[in-house]
Enzyme design. Sequence first.
Site, short mmCIF file in Angstrom:
data_model
loop_
_atom_site.label_atom_id
_atom_site.label_comp_id
_atom_site.label_asym_id
_atom_site.label_seq_id
_atom_site.Cartn_x
_atom_site.Cartn_y
_atom_site.Cartn_z
N VAL A 115 5.04 -2.16 -1.15
CA VAL A 115 4.07 -3.06 -0.54
C VAL A 115 2.79 -2.95 -1.36
O VAL A 115 2.34 -1.84 -1.69
CB VAL A 115 3.80 -2.69 0.94
N GLY A 126 -0.35 -0.48 5.55
CA GLY A 126 -0.94 -0.14 6.85
C GLY A 126 -0.99 -1.31 7.81
O GLY A 126 -1.63 -1.23 8.85
N ILE A 129 3.94 -4.10 7.29
CA ILE A 129 4.86 -4.81 6.41
C ILE A 129 6.02 -3.91 5.98
O ILE A 129 7.19 -4.32 6.02
CB ILE A 129 4.11 -5.39 5.19
N TYR A 173 8.34 7.71 6.19
CA TYR A 173 9.78 7.72 6.42
C TYR A 173 10.16 8.71 7.53
O TYR A 173 11.02 8.43 8.36
CB TYR A 173 10.54 8.06 5.14
N ASN A 197 5.00 11.93 -3.31
CA ASN A 197 4.41 10.85 -2.51
C ASN A 197 4.44 11.22 -1.02
O ASN A 197 5.28 10.75 -0.26
CB ASN A 197 5.15 9.54 -2.78
N LYS A 198 3.51 12.08 -0.63
CA LYS A 198 3.46 12.58 0.74
C LYS A 198 3.25 11.45 1.75
O LYS A 198 3.84 11.47 2.84
CB LYS A 198 2.36 13.63 0.89
#
Length: 172
Positions: A95, A101, A104, A139, A132-133
């Site tokens: 995105v 945020g 999407i 997730y 990629n915290k």
Amino acid sequence: MSYIIRPWAVRDLKQVMQLIKESAAFHKALDQVRITPEMLREDAFGKEATFGCLIAEVPPEQKSKEGHTIVGYQFHYLSYCTWDGPVLFGEDLYVVPEFRGKGIGTSLLNKVAKIALEKNCVQFRFISASWNKTAMDFYTKLGAINVTSQNNWNLCHIDGEHVRKLAEQASR
């Protein structure tokens, strides 16, 4: 802000290709992008499509700073787990930063989950960069399990010349 989630079409190739490059740049891997719009067209819309892609599209008056109306995508394809059965694999979720945020990414995953159920898949799998915290937290909030840390599975791949060498050995 309004947007729709829909399957992509040939007319979307140029914008999606640009987003693929943005995603690669975000991952500091732009030099690794080998795919071309022509390859995407053949693999997605050719006689034997190998993957699908959902896109998030905003109205023209809400376009991105770069002028795009497509502001996100989710590539996916069928795979198979010998222990569980059919699996839908999500190759990439992206995105545009200015649209994050806003729901999407979740909407894209909701639609992909629906596709997984329609295809009788038992799982929806994907990978995420370990650094990629923000993505991992996103997730996890949706119910994802990090099998690398929990089950000690490692993702591996064989690339380029090594694939050719393996194939040559099969010919002997």
